[in-house]
Design a protein around this motif. Structure first.
Motif, mmCIF file in Angstrom:
data_model
loop_
_atom_site.group_PDB
_atom_site.id
_atom_site.type_symbol
_atom_site.label_atom_id
_atom_site.label_comp_id
_atom_site.label_asym_id
_atom_site.label_seq_id
_atom_site.Cartn_x
_atom_site.Cartn_y
_atom_site.Cartn_z
ATOM 1 N N UNK A 1 0.831 -1.202 0.000
ATOM 2 C CA UNK A 1 0.000 0.000 0.000
ATOM 3 C C UNK A 1 0.875 1.266 0.000
ATOM 4 N N UNK A 2 1.957 1.227 0.781
ATOM 5 C CA UNK A 2 2.829 2.409 0.832
ATOM 6 C C UNK A 2 3.451 2.689 -0.531
ATOM 7 N N UNK A 3 3.781 1.627 -1.276
ATOM 8 C CA UNK A 3 4.365 1.827 -2.600
ATOM 9 C C UNK A 3 3.338 2.426 -3.558
ATOM 10 N N UNK A 4 2.072 2.035 -3.403
ATOM 11 C CA UNK A 4 1.027 2.568 -4.264
ATOM 12 C C UNK A 4 0.762 4.048 -3.976
ATOM 13 N N UNK A 5 0.878 4.430 -2.707
ATOM 14 C CA UNK A 5 0.599 5.814 -2.328
ATOM 15 C C UNK A 5 1.824 6.714 -2.412
ATOM 16 N N UNK A 6 3.006 6.127 -2.594
ATOM 17 C CA UNK A 6 4.238 6.922 -2.632
ATOM 18 C C UNK A 6 4.211 8.007 -3.704
ATOM 19 N N UNK A 7 3.731 7.714 -4.948
ATOM 20 C CA UNK A 7 3.725 8.793 -5.959
ATOM 21 C C UNK A 7 2.887 10.000 -5.563
ATOM 22 N N UNK A 8 1.905 9.811 -4.685
ATOM 23 C CA UNK A 8 1.042 10.932 -4.307
ATOM 24 C C UNK A 8 1.785 11.963 -3.478
ATOM 25 N N UNK A 9 2.835 11.552 -2.807
ATOM 26 C CA UNK A 9 3.576 12.460 -1.924
ATOM 27 C C UNK A 9 4.829 13.027 -2.585
ATOM 28 N N UNK A 10 5.078 12.671 -3.827
ATOM 29 C CA UNK A 10 6.293 13.131 -4.505
ATOM 30 C C UNK A 10 5.975 14.332 -5.385
ATOM 31 N N UNK A 11 6.776 15.370 -5.250
ATOM 32 C CA UNK A 11 6.541 16.588 -6.035
ATOM 33 C C UNK A 11 6.678 16.330 -7.525
ATOM 34 N N UNK A 12 7.545 15.374 -7.900
ATOM 35 C CA UNK A 12 7.772 15.149 -9.317
ATOM 36 C C UNK A 12 6.512 14.639 -10.010
ATOM 37 N N UNK A 13 5.613 13.968 -9.273
ATOM 38 C CA UNK A 13 4.357 13.519 -9.880
ATOM 39 C C UNK A 13 3.559 14.704 -10.403
ATOM 40 N N UNK A 14 3.548 15.797 -9.677
ATOM 41 C CA UNK A 14 2.753 16.961 -10.050
ATOM 42 C C UNK A 14 3.476 17.822 -11.092
ATOM 43 N N UNK A 15 4.803 17.846 -11.068
ATOM 44 C CA UNK A 15 5.515 18.555 -12.136
ATOM 45 C C UNK A 15 5.363 17.817 -13.462
ATOM 46 N N UNK A 16 5.327 16.491 -13.401
ATOM 47 C CA UNK A 16 5.080 15.728 -14.623
ATOM 48 C C UNK A 16 3.657 15.969 -15.133
ATOM 49 N N UNK A 17 2.725 16.071 -14.222
ATOM 50 C CA UNK A 17 1.342 16.370 -14.596
ATOM 51 C C UNK A 17 1.281 17.705 -15.325
ATOM 52 N N UNK A 18 1.933 18.714 -14.752
ATOM 53 C CA UNK A 18 1.960 20.030 -15.385
ATOM 54 C C UNK A 18 2.634 19.963 -16.751
ATOM 55 N N UNK A 19 3.723 19.213 -16.841
ATOM 56 C CA UNK A 19 4.432 19.067 -18.113
ATOM 57 C C UNK A 19 3.525 18.473 -19.181
ATOM 58 N N UNK A 20 2.730 17.489 -18.796
ATOM 59 C CA UNK A 20 1.799 16.868 -19.746
ATOM 60 C C UNK A 20 0.706 17.846 -20.171
ATOM 61 N N UNK A 21 0.159 18.586 -19.218
ATOM 62 C CA UNK A 21 -0.918 19.517 -19.549
ATOM 63 C C UNK A 21 -0.415 20.644 -20.445
ATOM 64 N N UNK A 22 0.816 21.104 -20.219
ATOM 65 C CA UNK A 22 1.371 22.165 -21.062
ATOM 66 C C UNK A 22 1.468 21.700 -22.514
ATOM 67 N N UNK A 23 1.731 20.401 -22.697
ATOM 68 C CA UNK A 23 1.822 19.879 -24.048
ATOM 69 C C UNK A 23 0.528 19.966 -24.820
ATOM 70 N N UNK A 24 -0.598 20.102 -24.132
ATOM 71 C CA UNK A 24 -1.898 20.175 -24.798
ATOM 72 C C UNK A 24 -2.312 21.604 -25.122
ATOM 73 N N UNK A 25 -1.537 22.599 -24.727
ATOM 74 C CA UNK A 25 -1.942 23.993 -24.920
ATOM 75 C C UNK A 25 -2.093 24.330 -26.396
ATOM 76 N N UNK A 26 -1.147 23.864 -27.220
ATOM 77 C CA UNK A 26 -1.212 24.211 -28.638
ATOM 78 C C UNK A 26 -2.467 23.647 -29.284
#
Length: 411
Positions: A1-26
């Protein structure tokens, strides 16, 4: 369970999310122009994904675009040291290049990356919108209010039980984002990673750094080791002689040798600090007399013979020859004491020969280890210096003597 929830506490998960969303702007910008957002159909959504592709492929031709994409990927897709990944041999190498496109192959990989980033960003943006809309519909169903959001998954009726399902869409969304981020990392390493030429250049630079470190280590070993050996031998001889005149000569030798060692140390430290000030000049074989005088001042009987013009020896060969002679004399003083030393330096049109001989102590082992000249880093350094110049070195016992014989090409 801790391994499944680990990405939720990592800042890089949200920077990657932002990186993906920026790719859709065009795609969103193109969608505002055509076909517009007045209840578009599925065909129009597909057009929004295809219309920007020619623009992205044209942009990929510009070399600096690859650098910009590499910088974004380093900052937003990778944690900690950003685009640093473990190499196959355990070394750390750049996983994402920030160099401009240098070939059409680089431009092609950049174009594929831009299109992939567009489509992945649109997919993540769509999933984000749908799951957030579903979460809002579950909130409305729990409170009994009218549904204001529209998602592809209808929520029938009302009831407090829907409150238990409200956290599910956000958690699913974060899981999708974490998975999409990992996939984009793999794509970035493959499409924005260093080319074979960049890896070769990085390897050559790393090799040069290692060679420079080894050279500096040898410089310190030879210079400081020689100074300390002379100081120890001189101090011991002065104490044993109990002669004021000899003590004065010994102190002069220690002072001169120590001053030369300090100059060498200062030069090496300037190199290590990457100072803009010029480092002091490295000694050459034309200054070999001070090595011989230092050995004589230590009490050793030095018989030196020089054949040929030392000032005609090329700089690199002359500097390395000086260090080889210094290490050979240091080994004699350190391991055999103040014994007679025979030094021969010969220069002709093609080669430089250095030959240093001294008697082996009585009862020394046949292989000479720990007696005539040691067998540690000093002798290894002599052989390495000779090999780097295309020459060769032989060290070891020879008819009851310890011999260091070095042959260096002048070309």
């Amino acid at each position: 369970m801790s391994r499944l929830l680990a990405p939720l506490t990592r800042a890089v998960t949200y920077t990657r999310w932002l990186h993906l969303l920026v790719g859709a702007i065009i795609a969103l910008v193109c969608g505002f122009v055509y076909p517009g957002f007045t209840r578009p159909g599925y065909g129009q959504w597909v057009l929004m994904l295809l219309i920007p592709v020619p623009l992205l492929m044209a942009a990929a031709v510009i070399p600096v675009v690859r650098r910009a994409e590499g910088l974004q990927a380093r900052l937003m897709l990778f944690p900690g040291a950003h685009a640093r990944v473990e190499g196959g041999s355990g070394s750390r190498e750049a996983g994402v290049s920030v160099a401009p496109s240098a070939s059409w192959r680089d431009r092609g990989r950049t174009a594929v990356w831009l299109v992939l980033r567009l489509w992945a960003g649109c997919a993540v943006a769509f999933v984000t919108g749908q799951l957030m809309a579903l979460a809002l519909e579950l909130v409305d169903a729990t409170s009994g209010g009218p549904a204001e959001a529209e998602s592809l998954i209808p929520v029938p009726g009302h009831g407090w039980a829907y409150a238990l399902l409200v956290p599910v869409p956000p958690l699913v969304l974060l899981g999708v984002v974490a998975l999409a981020g990992r996939l984009m990392v793999s794509a970035a390493l493959g499409l924005l990673g260093p080319t074979a030429a960049e890896r070769l250049a990085a390897l050559e630079e790393r090799t040069e750094q290692l060679l420079e470190r080894n050279r500096i280590a040898r410089e310190l070993h030879d210079s400081i080791g020689h100074a300390l050996t002379v100081a120890v031998v001189q101090a011991g001889a002065a104490r044993a002689a109990a002669d004021p005149a000899f003590t004065d000569r010994a102190l002069d030798a220690i002072e001169e040798t120590g001053r030369a060692a300090l100059e060498d140390l200062e030069r090496v430290l300037l190199v290590l600090r990457e100072s803009e000030q010029p480092a002091s000049r490295r000694p050459t074989l034309t200054e070999a007399d001070r090595l011989l005088d230092s050995a004589r001042a230590s009490g050793a009987e030095v018989d030196a013979e020089v054949l040929g013009a030392l000032d005609t020896v090329p700089g690199p060969v002359s500097r390395e020859g000086y260090r080889i002679l210094q290490e050979a004399l240091t080994n004699v003083l350190r391991h055999s004491g103040t014994v007679p030393i025979r030094v021969a330096v010969t220069v002709d049109d093609a080669r430089l020969w250095l030959d240093v001989r001294n008697p082996l102590p009585t009862g020394a082992p046949v292989n000479g280890r720990g007696s005539g000249g040691g067998s540690g880093s000093g002798l290894r350094g002599i052989r390495e210096r000779a090999a780097l110049l295309g020459g060769r070195a032989r060290t070891g016992p020879d008819e009851g003597q310890w011999r260091v014989h070095v042959e260096l090409p002048l070309g």
